[in-house]
Design a protein around this motif. Structure first.
Motif, PDB file in Angstrom:
ATOM      1  N   LEU A  81       1.390   1.388   3.946  1.00 24.96           N
ATOM      2  CA  LEU A  81       1.216   0.323   2.881  1.00 24.96           C
ATOM      3  C   LEU A  81       2.067   0.780   1.554  1.00 24.96           C
ATOM      4  O   LEU A  81       2.967   0.094   1.138  1.00 24.96           O
ATOM      5  N   GLY A  82       1.431   2.087   1.105  1.00 26.09           N
ATOM      6  CA  GLY A  82       2.119   2.408  -0.133  1.00 26.09           C
ATOM      7  C   GLY A  82       3.735   3.009   0.202  1.00 26.09           C
ATOM      8  O   GLY A  82       4.471   2.452  -0.724  1.00 26.09           O
ATOM      9  N   VAL A  83       3.896   3.439   1.240  1.00 25.60           N
ATOM     10  CA  VAL A  83       5.380   3.709   1.671  1.00 25.60           C
ATOM     11  C   VAL A  83       6.275   2.232   1.621  1.00 25.60           C
ATOM     12  O   VAL A  83       7.284   2.428   1.201  1.00 25.60           O
ATOM     13  N   VAL A  84       5.741   1.262   2.144  1.00 23.82           N
ATOM     14  CA  VAL A  84       6.493   0.184   2.195  1.00 23.82           C
ATOM     15  C   VAL A  84       6.869  -0.326   0.656  1.00 23.82           C
ATOM     16  O   VAL A  84       7.844  -0.709   0.618  1.00 23.82           O
ATOM     17  N   VAL A  85       5.932  -0.395  -0.182  1.00 25.50           N
ATOM     18  CA  VAL A  85       6.049  -0.813  -1.327  1.00 25.50           C
ATOM     19  C   VAL A  85       6.914   0.257  -2.137  1.00 25.50           C
ATOM     20  O   VAL A  85       7.982  -0.140  -2.651  1.00 25.50           O
ATOM     21  N   ALA A  86       6.903   1.720  -1.810  1.00 29.12           N
ATOM     22  CA  ALA A  86       7.697   2.607  -2.524  1.00 29.12           C
ATOM     23  C   ALA A  86       9.340   2.527  -2.077  1.00 29.12           C
ATOM     24  O   ALA A  86      10.284   2.448  -2.764  1.00 29.12           O
ATOM     25  N   ALA A  87       9.222   2.288  -0.683  1.00 33.79           N
ATOM     26  CA  ALA A  87      10.810   1.917  -0.155  1.00 33.79           C
ATOM     27  C   ALA A  87      11.382   0.774  -0.671  1.00 33.79           C
ATOM     28  O   ALA A  87      12.637   0.685  -1.033  1.00 33.79           O
ATOM     29  N   THR A 107       1.734  -4.263 -13.032  1.00 34.83           N
ATOM     30  CA  THR A 107       2.188  -4.591 -11.928  1.00 34.83           C
ATOM     31  C   THR A 107       1.720  -4.325 -10.740  1.00 34.83           C
ATOM     32  O   THR A 107       1.627  -5.256  -9.829  1.00 34.83           O
ATOM     33  N   PHE A 108       0.754  -3.145 -10.598  1.00 36.00           N
ATOM     34  CA  PHE A 108       0.070  -2.758  -9.521  1.00 36.00           C
ATOM     35  C   PHE A 108      -1.106  -4.005  -9.173  1.00 36.00           C
ATOM     36  O   PHE A 108      -1.198  -4.535  -8.235  1.00 36.00           O
ATOM     37  N   ARG A 109      -1.669  -4.441 -10.370  1.00 34.17           N
ATOM     38  CA  ARG A 109      -2.684  -5.266 -10.264  1.00 34.17           C
ATOM     39  C   ARG A 109      -2.222  -6.540 -10.010  1.00 34.17           C
ATOM     40  O   ARG A 109      -2.810  -7.483  -9.069  1.00 34.17           O
ATOM     41  N   ARG A 110      -1.218  -7.131 -10.328  1.00 33.08           N
ATOM     42  CA  ARG A 110      -0.380  -8.347 -10.034  1.00 33.08           C
ATOM     43  C   ARG A 110      -0.041  -8.250  -8.587  1.00 33.08           C
ATOM     44  O   ARG A 110      -0.251  -9.449  -7.918  1.00 33.08           O
ATOM     45  N   LEU A 111       0.355  -7.389  -8.189  1.00 30.94           N
ATOM     46  CA  LEU A 111       0.610  -7.246  -6.529  1.00 30.94           C
ATOM     47  C   LEU A 111      -0.665  -7.250  -5.854  1.00 30.94           C
ATOM     48  O   LEU A 111      -0.714  -8.001  -4.785  1.00 30.94           O
ATOM     49  N   LEU A 112      -1.566  -6.563  -6.474  1.00 28.56           N
ATOM     50  CA  LEU A 112      -2.849  -6.825  -5.692  1.00 28.56           C
ATOM     51  C   LEU A 112      -3.564  -8.105  -5.731  1.00 28.56           C
ATOM     52  O   LEU A 112      -3.780  -8.720  -4.577  1.00 28.56           O
ATOM     53  N   VAL A 113      -3.357  -8.916  -6.723  1.00 25.87           N
ATOM     54  CA  VAL A 113      -4.052 -10.071  -6.879  1.00 25.87           C
ATOM     55  C   VAL A 113      -3.313 -11.060  -5.992  1.00 25.87           C
ATOM     56  O   VAL A 113      -3.848 -11.856  -5.064  1.00 25.87           O
ATOM     57  N   GLY A 114      -1.945 -11.119  -5.770  1.00 29.28           N
ATOM     58  CA  GLY A 114      -0.997 -11.829  -4.886  1.00 29.28           C
ATOM     59  C   GLY A 114      -1.294 -11.422  -3.510  1.00 29.28           C
ATOM     60  O   GLY A 114      -1.404 -12.495  -2.651  1.00 29.28           O
ATOM     61  N   PRO A 149       8.152  -4.335  -6.383  1.00 32.50           N
ATOM     62  CA  PRO A 149       7.445  -3.622  -5.606  1.00 32.50           C
ATOM     63  C   PRO A 149       6.965  -4.886  -4.637  1.00 32.50           C
ATOM     64  O   PRO A 149       6.582  -4.274  -3.353  1.00 32.50           O
ATOM     65  N   TRP A 150       7.116  -5.983  -4.704  1.00 31.60           N
ATOM     66  CA  TRP A 150       6.637  -7.036  -3.864  1.00 31.60           C
ATOM     67  C   TRP A 150       7.644  -7.116  -2.724  1.00 31.60           C
ATOM     68  O   TRP A 150       8.952  -7.387  -2.873  1.00 31.60           O
ATOM     69  N   SER A 151       7.355  -7.352  -1.428  1.00 30.71           N
ATOM     70  CA  SER A 151       8.186  -7.575  -0.189  1.00 30.71           C
ATOM     71  C   SER A 151       7.313  -8.594   0.648  1.00 30.71           C
ATOM     72  O   SER A 151       6.108  -8.225   0.641  1.00 30.71           O
ATOM     73  N   TRP A 152       7.917  -9.228   1.565  1.00 30.17           N
ATOM     74  CA  TRP A 152       7.215  -9.775   2.590  1.00 30.17           C
ATOM     75  C   TRP A 152       6.484  -8.809   3.429  1.00 30.17           C
ATOM     76  O   TRP A 152       5.765  -9.107   4.297  1.00 30.17           O
ATOM     77  N   GLN A 153       7.049  -7.582   3.638  1.00 28.20           N
ATOM     78  CA  GLN A 153       6.312  -6.524   4.338  1.00 28.20           C
ATOM     79  C   GLN A 153       4.943  -6.276   3.945  1.00 28.20           C
ATOM     80  O   GLN A 153       4.110  -5.748   4.853  1.00 28.20           O
ATOM     81  N   VAL A 154       4.373  -6.349   2.594  1.00 32.77           N
ATOM     82  CA  VAL A 154       3.267  -5.942   2.338  1.00 32.77           C
ATOM     83  C   VAL A 154       2.245  -7.082   3.018  1.00 32.77           C
ATOM     84  O   VAL A 154       1.356  -6.517   3.442  1.00 32.77           O
ATOM     85  N   PRO A 155       2.193  -8.313   2.857  1.00 33.47           N
ATOM     86  CA  PRO A 155       1.496  -9.030   3.695  1.00 33.47           C
ATOM     87  C   PRO A 155       1.296  -9.175   5.056  1.00 33.47           C
ATOM     88  O   PRO A 155       0.309  -8.773   5.776  1.00 33.47           O
ATOM     89  N   VAL A 156       2.335  -8.552   5.754  1.00 35.19           N
ATOM     90  CA  VAL A 156       2.428  -8.381   7.297  1.00 35.19           C
ATOM     91  C   VAL A 156       1.593  -7.251   7.294  1.00 35.19           C
ATOM     92  O   VAL A 156       0.862  -7.118   8.437  1.00 35.19           O
ATOM     93  N   ILE A 157       1.533  -6.139   6.852  1.00 32.36           N
ATOM     94  CA  ILE A 157       1.087  -4.809   7.070  1.00 32.36           C
ATOM     95  C   ILE A 157      -0.554  -5.311   6.852  1.00 32.36           C
ATOM     96  O   ILE A 157      -1.513  -4.761   7.581  1.00 32.36           O
ATOM     97  N   VAL A 158      -0.867  -5.964   5.663  1.00 28.73           N
ATOM     98  CA  VAL A 158      -2.459  -6.475   5.380  1.00 28.73           C
ATOM     99  C   VAL A 158      -2.684  -7.281   6.608  1.00 28.73           C
ATOM    100  O   VAL A 158      -4.010  -7.121   6.968  1.00 28.73           O
ATOM    101  N   VAL A 159      -2.185  -8.225   7.074  1.00 29.37           N
ATOM    102  CA  VAL A 159      -2.507  -9.129   7.955  1.00 29.37           C
ATOM    103  C   VAL A 159      -2.948  -8.232   9.366  1.00 29.37           C
ATOM    104  O   VAL A 159      -3.874  -8.649  10.053  1.00 29.37           O
ATOM    105  N   ALA A 179       6.922   0.967  10.325  1.00 27.73           N
ATOM    106  CA  ALA A 179       5.627   0.383  10.107  1.00 27.73           C
ATOM    107  C   ALA A 179       5.461  -1.039  10.297  1.00 27.73           C
ATOM    108  O   ALA A 179       4.381  -1.715  10.770  1.00 27.73           O
ATOM    109  N   THR A 180       6.645  -1.521   9.802  1.00 25.17           N
ATOM    110  CA  THR A 180       6.537  -2.986   9.753  1.00 25.17           C
ATOM    111  C   THR A 180       6.750  -3.558  11.400  1.00 25.17           C
ATOM    112  O   THR A 180       6.124  -4.644  11.589  1.00 25.17           O
ATOM    113  N   ALA A 181       7.666  -2.896  11.943  1.00 20.96           N
ATOM    114  CA  ALA A 181       8.030  -3.373  13.430  1.00 20.96           C
ATOM    115  C   ALA A 181       6.620  -3.104  14.108  1.00 20.96           C
ATOM    116  O   ALA A 181       6.343  -3.890  14.908  1.00 20.96           O
TER     117      ALA A 181
END
Length: 494
Positions: free
Chosen positions: A240-246, A297-304, A254-264, A194-196
């Motif tokens: 998105l959820g799979v990226v965080v779970a992995a 933790t979920f809310r912090r990731l969401l806000v970030g 939970p946080w990784s650079w892949q999250v903003p990549v997916i969102v963007v 998904a990130t690719a």
């Protein structure tokens, strides 16, 4: 520990990277020729062959099992020449057929009937698939007997959903035993793929804004390894959820650079349905996780992630994001004198059709033919609402049957969230976003939707009656990691 979320094995685990650069290159090679085929049957066929060769090379390079290869091939979609937007194919379809043949061949060699994975979910999914097919075909009986029904179109609609349900069954059947053995590597493969795909979509959109059209975007809208930005957005939100779970499996965070990549990438698709679904699903998930251990933790990731998204809009050139913002806000500022939103017209026609046949609908695949009888031959658009589409074509019976599996997935994720599972809130976010996108898109034939539902049921499978829970996580450097040594033996069914 929630069943399906634990890990097993007490020996140290040697982990192997999923080769993100390899996946980016391979998905690009598999997709560019198809995008550049320009409607040529020969060139498209050549692109499919090239994609298959690339997929085989990636499978060997990363030592993928068949189900992992299926996950890698899943986002590579294309429309065959001459069929418009009515039929789309995926490279994963070939892998799916290979998996089914392998299972049938193995059963024949063992001289016994194929057996599904033990546990209460497998017979439920098989029964669900059979009942759904029965409803689809039963909905055609009345219209065919009365005359005027497009029977080939109805049969095609039933076959499409049968193919989609095959992804549900195969993902569950292949992944559930792995999860029970403590192997969750398929999450890493899905996340990396998904990130690719997201990186390809972002890059193609940026190049289009700079005047270079690779054929991997719909004008300025990112379409990635799909030929449809809306379909791309569905896949990204599901992932998105799979990226965080992995990432949590690998690092405990939970946080990784892949999250903003997916969102963007989601934002660059320009899909208003996706952006609205992403925001609404986030709010609903926050409410549902209040009072749970994973909630803060979920809310912090969401806000970030939201803050990074706002910064990206401010920093990136207007030539790139200006069109996105204009499209996203156009729903609130309609053009003067513009006709009513076409989707409302589509939905109104669907409600009229259901009212005329509330129990079994007007027949599978009959929305467009019936609408043309009412409104003229120029009407050739699907309802753009999964629920109303099922309601119009298969009645209240079909809609209720269809909702069984999504409801089961949401129920299990909610239960896991309340039980303290750390991955469940993020996976729940993705599933809720999917169900909300289904209000404005017709997703019943979308392969990633059915595949991710099967994956979620495999991750949160209660397991066979009397089965013991995994004894505990294997650890590397003090972090709980899935035992994945069984995933290193080359191409296999699971």
């Amino acid at each position: 520990m929630v069943a399906g979320t634990g890990v097993v094995g007490t020996e140290p685990v040697t982990r192997r990277g999923t080769g993100l650069p390899v996946l980016v290159l391979s998905l690009g090679l598999a997709t560019v020729p198809s995008a550049a085929a320009g409607g040529s049957v020969v060139l498209t066929a050549a692109a499919v062959v090239l994609g298959a060769v690339v997929a085989a090379a990636v499978a060997v390079r990363l030592r993928l099992s068949l189900v992992e290869l299926l996950v890698v091939a899943l986002p590579v979609h294309f429309y065959p020449p001459g069929r418009g937007s009515l039929v789309n194919l995926s490279l994963a379809d070939g892998v799916l057929v290979l998996m089914l043949l392998a299972a049938a061949g193995r059963a024949a060699l063992q001289r016994r009937s194929p057996r599904g994975p033990a546990g209460p979910t497998w017979p439920l999914l098989v029964g669900y698939t059979v009942v759904l097919q029965l409803v689809l075909w039963a909905s055609l009986v009345g219209p065919v007997l009365l005359g005027g029904a497009d029977f080939p179109g109805g049969a095609a609609a039933a076959v499409k959903i049968a193919l989609a349900c095959a992804y549900l069954l195969v993902l569950y059947a292949a992944v559930a035993p792995r999860v029970r053995a403590g192997d969750r590597r398929v999450l890493e493969i899905w996340a990396a793929t998904a990130t690719a795909s997201a990186l390809i979509g972002i890059g193609a959109s940026a190049l289009y804004a700079a005047g270079v059209d690779l054929g991997l975007s719909y004008f300025w809208r990112a379409s990635g390894t799909f030929e449809d930005p809306n379909a791309f957005s569905v896949y990204l939100l599901l992932s998105l959820g799979v990226v965080v779970a992995a990432h949590r499996d690998r690092t405990g965070r939970p946080w990784s650079w892949q999250v903003p990549v997916i969102v963007v990438a989601v934002v660059l698709t320009g899909s208003r349905a996706a952006m609205a679904a992403m925001a609404l699903a986030a709010v609903v998930t926050v409410v549902l996780t209040l009072g749970t251990r994973a909630g803060p933790t979920f809310r912090r990731l969401l806000v970030g992630t939201a803050v990074l998204g706002v910064l990206a809009v401010v920093i990136l050139p207007d030539a790139w994001v200006g069109e996105v913002l204009q499209r996203a806000t156009s729903v609130f500022v309609p053009d003067a004198g513009a006709a009513p939103d076409q989707r409302y017209q589509l939905w109104s026609v669907a409600v009229q059709q259901w009212a005329s046949s509330p129990v079994l609908g007007v027949g599978a695949g009959q929305y467009v033919p019936v609408a043309q009888q009412l409104l003229g031959p120029q009407w050739d658009t699907i309802p753009h609402n999964t629920y109303l589409g099922f309601l119009a074509e298969t009645g209240i019976v079909g809609l209720l049957v269809f909702l069984v599996v999504p409801a089961l997935v949401v129920t299990r994720l909610l239960r896991a969230t309340r039980a303290g599972d750390g991955d469940a809130p993020y996976l729940l976010l993705s599933v809720l976003a999917l169900l909300m996108q289904a209000f404005t898109l017709s997703l019943e034939n979308t392969r990633p939707m059915w595949a991710v539902l099967g994956l979620m049921l495999a991750l949160y499978d209660p397991g066979p009656p009397g089965a013991e829970k995994p004894p505990g996580p294997a650890t590397v450097h003090g972090r709980g990691l899935p035992h994945s040594s069984s995933a290193r033996r080359g191409l296999r069914w699971s």
